[in-house]
Design a protein around this motif. Sequence first.
Motif, PDB file in Angstrom:
ATOM      1  N   HIS A   1    -100.316 -59.347 -16.358  1.00  0.00           N
ATOM      2  CA  HIS A   1    -100.296 -60.785 -16.625  1.00  0.00           C
ATOM      3  C   HIS A   1    -101.143 -61.097 -17.858  1.00  0.00           C
ATOM      4  O   HIS A   1    -102.225 -60.528 -18.039  1.00  0.00           O
ATOM      5  N   PRO A   2    -100.690 -62.014 -18.717  1.00  0.00           N
ATOM      6  CA  PRO A   2    -101.420 -62.262 -19.969  1.00  0.00           C
ATOM      7  C   PRO A   2    -102.686 -63.088 -19.811  1.00  0.00           C
ATOM      8  O   PRO A   2    -103.548 -63.068 -20.695  1.00  0.00           O
ATOM      9  N   THR A   3    -102.835 -63.839 -18.706  1.00  0.00           N
ATOM     10  CA  THR A   3    -103.994 -64.739 -18.597  1.00  0.00           C
ATOM     11  C   THR A   3    -104.774 -64.604 -17.297  1.00  0.00           C
ATOM     12  O   THR A   3    -105.941 -64.987 -17.250  1.00  0.00           O
ATOM     13  N   PHE A   4    -104.203 -64.086 -16.239  1.00  0.00           N
ATOM     14  CA  PHE A   4    -104.864 -64.081 -14.939  1.00  0.00           C
ATOM     15  C   PHE A   4    -105.667 -62.802 -14.722  1.00  0.00           C
ATOM     16  O   PHE A   4    -105.195 -61.704 -15.008  1.00  0.00           O
ATOM     17  N   THR A   5    -106.872 -62.975 -14.205  1.00  0.00           N
ATOM     18  CA  THR A   5    -107.668 -61.843 -13.736  1.00  0.00           C
ATOM     19  C   THR A   5    -107.360 -61.619 -12.258  1.00  0.00           C
ATOM     20  O   THR A   5    -107.476 -62.539 -11.449  1.00  0.00           O
TER      21      THR A   5
ATOM     22  N   SER B   1    -108.957 -57.486 -15.484  1.00  0.00           N
ATOM     23  CA  SER B   1    -108.689 -58.573 -16.421  1.00  0.00           C
ATOM     24  C   SER B   1    -107.293 -58.421 -17.014  1.00  0.00           C
ATOM     25  O   SER B   1    -106.653 -57.369 -16.872  1.00  0.00           O
ATOM     26  N   PRO B   2    -106.781 -59.463 -17.672  1.00  0.00           N
ATOM     27  CA  PRO B   2    -105.434 -59.387 -18.244  1.00  0.00           C
ATOM     28  C   PRO B   2    -105.280 -58.194 -19.190  1.00  0.00           C
ATOM     29  O   PRO B   2    -106.105 -57.973 -20.075  1.00  0.00           O
TER      30      PRO B   2
ATOM     31  N   ASP C   1    -105.833 -63.563  -5.962  1.00  0.00           N
ATOM     32  CA  ASP C   1    -106.219 -64.538  -6.976  1.00  0.00           C
ATOM     33  C   ASP C   1    -107.559 -65.163  -6.597  1.00  0.00           C
ATOM     34  O   ASP C   1    -108.165 -64.802  -5.583  1.00  0.00           O
TER      35      ASP C   1
ATOM     36  N   ALA D   1    -100.284 -67.109 -10.052  1.00  0.00           N
ATOM     37  CA  ALA D   1     -99.555 -66.450 -11.129  1.00  0.00           C
ATOM     38  C   ALA D   1     -98.104 -66.267 -10.723  1.00  0.00           C
ATOM     39  O   ALA D   1     -97.802 -65.929  -9.584  1.00  0.00           O
TER      40      ALA D   1
ATOM     41  N   GLU E   1    -107.440 -71.559  -9.461  1.00  0.00           N
ATOM     42  CA  GLU E   1    -106.443 -71.351 -10.495  1.00  0.00           C
ATOM     43  C   GLU E   1    -105.049 -71.408  -9.890  1.00  0.00           C
ATOM     44  O   GLU E   1    -104.840 -71.014  -8.744  1.00  0.00           O
TER      45      GLU E   1
END
Length: 316
Positions: free
Chosen positions: A172-176, A198-199, A226, A140, A137
């Motif tokens: 963070h809105p999308t990253f785990t 999780s986000p 990450d 972030a 990914e």
Amino acid sequence: MKIHAALKQAGGLFAALALAGIGVLAVPSAAVAEGTLTLSGEAAEATVDGAGRVTLTVANEGDDPVRLTGLTAPTGFDCAPAEAILAPGGRSILDCTGKYADRESASFGVTGTAGKTESSADTTVPLPRTPVKAEPEPEAEGAVLSVDVKANKTTVHPGDPVTYTITVKNVHPTFTILDVVVRSPDVEECERDLGDMSPGQVEEYTCVSPAPDQSFTVRIRVRGFDSGGTQIGEHDNDVRIEVLPPSPSPSASSSASESSPTPSTPVTPTGPGNGGGLAVTGPTATLLAIVGAVLLAGGAGLWLLAQRRRAETYGD
């Protein structure tokens, strides 16, 4: 005449037989028994970059030795050399490495000679599909973790227990965020391994630690990783704890009062009609009385000694 003709005919027959014998002798001898080659192969799993290995087995199943003369392989494959000569029943194993790419199979061939007879074999080996390499990914950007620390009291005495509340959030809105950990150089009791977050996930916990002898600042730090193993999201926060000096114990106060000297009773002037002298009371009066008694006893002793000597003089 007939006899001569018969002899002539017999001579022709013998000549024909002789010529036939010569022809038989002139025919080449039969070819040597040829060696029979077989070829088989097996492909190993490919790596994520598409490289793989095919293991080939060359065997001589004939009755005569076979000299190997050639090996064919697909473009992009490199094969180790095989044994030069295979005895009857012998085998040679060799590895061929190369890129599987999008191939579904790979064809290989081998040739050899047994005497003057050539032998060959070929095989087609199915190739496993190349695994798809997972793309990491993207990193972030900006803050991904937050941490907050609160104490149930910020003014304490040495040794008082202080309860801390630690709150960690993946903002963070999308990253785990993977392998999230909380560390502190000041209070080890508050360190935690929180795992993956999780986000938007929030983790909150409490921890207790005794206050030291001096005021200090509690620092709490959080970090994670990450999917590619890169450390991200490092963030810290702190809280200040004021430690009051220790108060004196009751036993120390009583000891101090016992060790302090007792003030002497002041000497007050006598009232009118007492000759204008000073009235001596308390410890001073006692001391004067003792001194007076000692002086009187000493004077009496001296007087008695003088009388005794005088009596002895008159007696003589």
